[in-house]
Design a protein around this motif. Sequence first.
Motif, mmCIF file in Angstrom:
data_model
loop_
_atom_site.group_PDB
_atom_site.id
_atom_site.type_symbol
_atom_site.label_atom_id
_atom_site.label_comp_id
_atom_site.label_asym_id
_atom_site.label_seq_id
_atom_site.Cartn_x
_atom_site.Cartn_y
_atom_site.Cartn_z
ATOM 1 N N THR A 1 0.848 -1.188 0.000
ATOM 2 C CA THR A 1 0.000 0.000 0.000
ATOM 3 C C THR A 1 0.883 1.237 0.000
ATOM 4 O O THR A 1 1.895 1.287 0.703
ATOM 5 C CB THR A 1 -0.921 0.005 1.226
ATOM 6 O OG1 THR A 1 -1.794 -1.130 1.158
ATOM 7 C CG2 THR A 1 -1.771 1.272 1.271
ATOM 8 N N ALA A 2 0.492 2.230 -0.795
ATOM 9 C CA ALA A 2 1.200 3.516 -0.834
ATOM 10 C C ALA A 2 0.275 4.597 -0.295
ATOM 11 O O ALA A 2 -0.867 4.726 -0.741
ATOM 12 C CB ALA A 2 1.637 3.853 -2.254
ATOM 13 N N ASN A 3 0.786 5.363 0.656
ATOM 14 C CA ASN A 3 0.028 6.468 1.256
ATOM 15 C C ASN A 3 0.795 7.775 1.076
ATOM 16 O O ASN A 3 2.009 7.824 1.311
ATOM 17 C CB ASN A 3 -0.170 6.236 2.760
ATOM 18 C CG ASN A 3 -1.475 5.522 3.059
ATOM 19 O OD1 ASN A 3 -2.311 5.350 2.181
ATOM 20 N ND2 ASN A 3 -1.635 5.098 4.300
ATOM 21 N N LYS A 4 0.080 8.822 0.716
ATOM 22 C CA LYS A 4 0.686 10.160 0.653
ATOM 23 C C LYS A 4 0.566 10.797 2.031
ATOM 24 O O LYS A 4 -0.512 10.874 2.608
ATOM 25 C CB LYS A 4 -0.024 11.013 -0.392
ATOM 26 C CG LYS A 4 0.625 12.374 -0.636
ATOM 27 C CD LYS A 4 -0.104 13.116 -1.737
ATOM 28 C CE LYS A 4 0.507 14.476 -2.007
ATOM 29 N NZ LYS A 4 1.872 14.366 -2.559
ATOM 30 N N THR A 5 1.707 11.242 2.586
ATOM 31 C CA THR A 5 1.723 11.879 3.897
ATOM 32 C C THR A 5 2.430 13.228 3.793
ATOM 33 O O THR A 5 2.941 13.600 2.739
ATOM 34 C CB THR A 5 2.464 10.999 4.928
ATOM 35 O OG1 THR A 5 3.871 11.016 4.616
ATOM 36 C CG2 THR A 5 1.966 9.567 4.899
ATOM 37 N N ASN A 6 2.466 13.936 4.907
ATOM 38 C CA ASN A 6 3.176 15.217 4.942
ATOM 39 C C ASN A 6 4.676 15.049 4.703
ATOM 40 O O ASN A 6 5.357 15.979 4.280
ATOM 41 C CB ASN A 6 2.951 15.915 6.286
ATOM 42 C CG ASN A 6 1.502 16.347 6.459
ATOM 43 O OD1 ASN A 6 0.812 16.602 5.476
ATOM 44 N ND2 ASN A 6 1.049 16.417 7.701
ATOM 45 N N GLY B 1 5.859 12.783 2.612
ATOM 46 C CA GLY B 1 6.054 12.153 1.304
ATOM 47 C C GLY B 1 5.237 10.882 1.202
ATOM 48 O O GLY B 1 4.380 10.609 2.047
ATOM 49 N N THR B 2 5.515 10.082 0.187
ATOM 50 C CA THR B 2 4.783 8.834 -0.014
ATOM 51 C C THR B 2 5.453 7.709 0.757
ATOM 52 O O THR B 2 6.667 7.505 0.658
ATOM 53 C CB THR B 2 4.722 8.481 -1.509
ATOM 54 O OG1 THR B 2 4.017 9.506 -2.197
ATOM 55 C CG2 THR B 2 3.998 7.160 -1.725
ATOM 56 N N GLU B 3 4.655 6.980 1.533
ATOM 57 C CA GLU B 3 5.145 5.817 2.262
ATOM 58 C C GLU B 3 4.622 4.553 1.601
ATOM 59 O O GLU B 3 3.463 4.493 1.167
ATOM 60 C CB GLU B 3 4.688 5.862 3.723
ATOM 61 C CG GLU B 3 5.301 7.004 4.512
ATOM 62 C CD GLU B 3 4.900 6.972 5.966
ATOM 63 O OE1 GLU B 3 3.833 6.387 6.269
ATOM 64 O OE2 GLU B 3 5.644 7.517 6.802
ATOM 65 N N ALA C 1 5.731 1.706 6.846
ATOM 66 C CA ALA C 1 6.637 1.826 5.703
ATOM 67 C C ALA C 1 7.789 0.839 5.878
ATOM 68 O O ALA C 1 8.366 0.736 6.964
ATOM 69 C CB ALA C 1 7.167 3.254 5.599
ATOM 70 N N ILE C 2 8.113 0.105 4.836
ATOM 71 C CA ILE C 2 9.139 -0.931 4.956
ATOM 72 C C ILE C 2 10.388 -0.577 4.151
ATOM 73 O O ILE C 2 10.321 0.080 3.121
ATOM 74 C CB ILE C 2 8.611 -2.305 4.508
ATOM 75 C CG1 ILE C 2 8.203 -2.295 3.033
ATOM 76 C CG2 ILE C 2 7.459 -2.744 5.391
ATOM 77 C CD1 ILE C 2 7.945 -3.660 2.462
ATOM 78 N N GLU C 3 11.515 -1.037 4.667
ATOM 79 C CA GLU C 3 12.787 -0.898 3.979
ATOM 80 C C GLU C 3 13.318 -2.255 3.541
ATOM 81 O O GLU C 3 14.272 -2.331 2.762
ATOM 82 C CB GLU C 3 13.810 -0.226 4.906
ATOM 83 C CG GLU C 3 13.400 1.189 5.329
ATOM 84 C CD GLU C 3 14.359 1.760 6.352
ATOM 85 O OE1 GLU C 3 15.353 1.083 6.699
ATOM 86 O OE2 GLU C 3 14.118 2.891 6.807
ATOM 87 N N GLU C 4 12.718 -3.314 4.068
ATOM 88 C CA GLU C 4 13.115 -4.669 3.715
ATOM 89 C C GLU C 4 11.916 -5.594 3.844
ATOM 90 O O GLU C 4 10.910 -5.241 4.472
ATOM 91 C CB GLU C 4 14.240 -5.161 4.634
ATOM 92 C CG GLU C 4 13.821 -5.272 6.101
ATOM 93 C CD GLU C 4 14.956 -5.719 7.003
ATOM 94 O OE1 GLU C 4 16.102 -5.281 6.768
ATOM 95 O OE2 GLU C 4 14.697 -6.515 7.924
ATOM 96 N N CYS C 5 12.009 -6.757 3.230
ATOM 97 C CA CYS C 5 10.961 -7.784 3.347
ATOM 98 C C CYS C 5 11.623 -9.118 3.009
ATOM 99 O O CYS C 5 11.677 -9.508 1.841
ATOM 100 C CB CYS C 5 9.795 -7.489 2.420
ATOM 101 S SG CYS C 5 8.450 -8.705 2.553
ATOM 102 N N PRO C 6 12.154 -9.822 4.009
ATOM 103 C CA PRO C 6 12.925 -11.036 3.744
ATOM 104 C C PRO C 6 12.151 -12.142 3.033
ATOM 105 O O PRO C 6 12.769 -12.978 2.371
ATOM 106 C CB PRO C 6 13.337 -11.495 5.151
ATOM 107 C CG PRO C 6 13.325 -10.254 5.963
ATOM 108 C CD PRO C 6 12.189 -9.433 5.424
ATOM 109 N N VAL C 7 10.829 -12.163 3.160
ATOM 110 C CA VAL C 7 10.091 -13.236 2.501
ATOM 111 C C VAL C 7 9.899 -12.974 1.012
ATOM 112 O O VAL C 7 9.672 -13.902 0.235
ATOM 113 C CB VAL C 7 8.706 -13.465 3.164
ATOM 114 C CG1 VAL C 7 8.867 -13.791 4.634
ATOM 115 C CG2 VAL C 7 7.780 -12.288 2.966
ATOM 116 N N ALA C 8 9.998 -11.730 0.589
ATOM 117 C CA ALA C 8 9.707 -11.376 -0.801
ATOM 118 C C ALA C 8 10.891 -11.674 -1.709
ATOM 119 O O ALA C 8 12.048 -11.756 -1.279
ATOM 120 C CB ALA C 8 9.329 -9.899 -0.899
ATOM 121 N N SER C 9 10.578 -11.796 -2.988
ATOM 122 C CA SER C 9 11.586 -12.004 -4.015
ATOM 123 C C SER C 9 12.677 -10.943 -3.915
ATOM 124 O O SER C 9 12.411 -9.771 -3.677
ATOM 125 C CB SER C 9 10.922 -11.940 -5.394
ATOM 126 O OG SER C 9 11.832 -11.583 -6.399
#
Length: 411
Positions: free
Chosen positions: A120-125, A127-129, A142-150
């Motif tokens: 999900t992308a959200n616009k905030t004050n 910026g976009t998270e 907001a994520i910077e990593e996701c070990p399960v994903a490709s």
Amino acid sequence: MTTVELTIDHLGVRGDGIAQNDQGPIYIPFTLKGEHVSANVSNSRGDVLQILDASPSRVTPICKHFGECGGCATQHMNAETYSDWKLSIVKDALQKADIDTPIEMISDCQVGERRRVTLTANKTNKGTELGYHKAASNHLIAIEECPVASRRIVDHLSHINDVARILTLHSKPAHLTITSLDNGLDIAVSAETRIGESEIQAVIKKVVAGRVIKRLAFNDQTLVETEALTTSFGDITVYPPSGSFLQASKRAELLMVDIVSKHLKSSKKVADLFSGCGTFTFPLAKKSQVHAVEMSGAALNTIDNAFRIQQGLKQITTERRDLARRPLMRDELKHFQGVVFDPPRAGAETQAKQLARSVVKKIAAVSCNPITLARDLTILTGGGFKIKSITAIDQFLFSAHVEVVALLERK
């Protein structure tokens, strides 16, 4: 909200630890059986304040977002506890339906193999998270990593966020279904907003410059496609449409295909119901004539187009049909010796009732929902089928979801 000390009695189907008090069960995420915890409790839910006595089954999560991000529920379990819990999800659902067939649990899917995620992308004050919602919440993490994903998805999160930033013009969120295919990323965006020509041109420029996103669609309209995206079912190359369904893990897909193909290999004609783009269609067509039935016209076009250019396959026919409302009837099923069905989470109740009345000899039932599968199996066994085997496959790592393949044949 009240602060209490509790001891976890067992794990629930969502991975929560469950404790008992005078008011009944209390569900506490990220806890394990036998742990003594301090928690803030409101109604039947609790949030851990402190683990006072940790279980020996507790391990360090592999992702820094675990506990906040709602994508994973069980990174704190060791491998044995995790596998037992996954198996229990299937066992409990089947036992409630009085199905006592032994279950084989396959848990060899690895981190970094999830090839399809929805962010999900959200616009905030600020910026976009871009990220996942916190469990049972509308709050976006907001994520910077996701070990399960490709790895391809994770390595390009920054670029994906740049694309999302152009498309999130208003306060309403956008949802990005991101699929890692053989030669690049496919992103299908859904949002309650519209975008103008300037945003379309900007996002096209961004996608082309980044090179890894090969196709981008917004509310079912393809904005840019720099290269035809491909995947393979067996040794057959197909060109799936934007946002199309694929099994979450290629490894799990191959396991399921092998189980289903071996079961139906002697069937001269097979009906592949809820076929999608042909996950089972093409491997089965190596030995059998296959009739693929699916509600998505785009998915069926994918099957038709691939069949026309491939060699070494038996006849494949297709039919567009909503099987939940208009199942293949008993008289239509008399042409098939074998059937495979892989429905959405709601299951295949209407279709199962017709199969139970049919003369079909063998069925492979595939499901991502053990509860609806148990219902469908009860219908089929009531119609004279015997369950030959049940295999649970963990392709949804660290989540409460599990894939199941049940093989049936006439008594």
